[in-house]
Design an enzyme around this catalytic site. Structure first.
Site, PDB file in Angstrom:
ATOM      1  N   CYS A  45       0.860  -1.179   0.255  1.00 33.68           N
ATOM      2  CA  CYS A  45      -0.098  -0.102   0.012  1.00 33.68           C
ATOM      3  C   CYS A  45       0.955   1.276  -0.013  1.00 33.68           C
ATOM      4  O   CYS A  45       0.592   2.238  -0.640  1.00 33.68           O
ATOM      5  CB  CYS A  45      -0.908  -0.095   1.295  1.00 33.68           C
ATOM      6  SG  CYS A  45      -2.097  -1.403   1.307  1.00 33.68           S
TER       7      CYS A  45
HETATM    8  C1  BEZ Z   1       0.463  -4.681   1.966  1.00 32.21           C
HETATM    9  O1  BEZ Z   1       0.104  -3.406   1.609  1.00 32.21           O
HETATM   10  O2  BEZ Z   1       1.589  -4.973   1.734  1.00 32.21           O
HETATM   11  C2  BEZ Z   1      -0.472  -5.576   2.776  1.00 32.21           C
HETATM   12  C3  BEZ Z   1      -1.648  -4.907   3.126  1.00 32.21           C
HETATM   13  C4  BEZ Z   1      -2.387  -5.689   3.961  1.00 32.21           C
HETATM   14  C5  BEZ Z   1      -2.302  -7.025   4.164  1.00 32.21           C
HETATM   15  C6  BEZ Z   1      -1.092  -7.581   3.518  1.00 32.21           C
HETATM   16  C7  BEZ Z   1      -0.102  -6.939   2.803  1.00 32.21           C
END
Ligand code: BEZ
Length: 211
Positions: A45
């Site tokens: 994200c």
């Molecule tokens: C990520 O952005 O890497 C992520 C977000 C939520 C769960 C797993 C990974």
């Protein structure tokens, strides 16, 4: 709630990093992209929100406003921004909704319980100037989105909104487009004076039209 292509994008009022926003009013007469991410302070994200920010001018050129969302509070988004700047070199320059009570997430079906009860999945909704949903994308938490692809589909949608054309597989700006089957050959000759080539009566290709 299930949203389908062609539905009016549900309106809402929400707290964001840029204050309270009424969604339809925020979009105005232009296009909009509402996108959700699973959670603040997570790796994928962080890269996505930075990249959306770096590419914002390209959306603005297309008369398109961005707005992000997760179920984290606005205060959390604001604290996360410094990490996005530190690692991606750009702070988000668009509002991010703090949807703590999941009102917007539920309106748009952004929670997929078999993926996660708590997080929003990665969604992208492209909304046209008529406030209707033109395109939806859904990605799992492990896959970061491709901003080039989002711009590509936006270009295709905007082209089809102006001309009776659609875009073939792997189409990119500037390459040939497909003339709508409803357009007769005679009309096609008038509308596409540069000509067209007929592979099948239902598959006619012409240069991408431009103003
Ligand atoms: C990520 O952005 O890497 C992520 C977000 C939520 C769960 C797993 C990974």
């Amino acid at each position: 709630m299930t949203i389908r292509l062609g539905d009016v994008a549900p309106d809402f009022t929400a707290d964001t990093t840029e204050g309270q926003i009424q969604f339809h009013e925020y979009l105005g007469d232009g296009w909009g992209i509402l996108f959700s991410h699973p959670a603040d302070f997570t790796p994928v994200c962080t890269t996505e929100l930075g990249e959306f920010a770096k590419r914002k001018d390209e959306f603005t050129k297309r008369n398109t406003k961005l707005i992000g969302l997760s179920v984290d509070p606005v205060e959390s988004h604001k604290r996360w921004v410094s990490d996005i700047f530190e690692t991606q070199g750009q702070v988000p320059n668009y509002p991010i909704i703090g949807d703590e009570d999941k009102t917007v997430a539920n309106l748009y079906g952004m929670i997929h319980p078999n993926a996660s009860d708590t997080f929003t999945v990665r969604t992208v909704f492209i909304i046209g100037p008529d406030k209707k949903v033109k395109l939806m994308l859904t990605y799992p938490a492990s896959v970061g989105r491709n901003i080039d692809e989002i711009l590509r589909v936006l270009d295709s949608l905007q082209l089809s909104s102006k001309y009776p054309v659609s875009t073939p597989v792997n189409w990119k700006q500037g390459s040939e487009v497909i003339i709508a089957p409803a357009i007769s050959d005679d009309e096609a000759k008038e509308r596409f004076p540069g000509g067209f080539r007929t592979l099948k009566p239902y598959l006619r290709l012409t240069q991408q039209p431009s103003e």
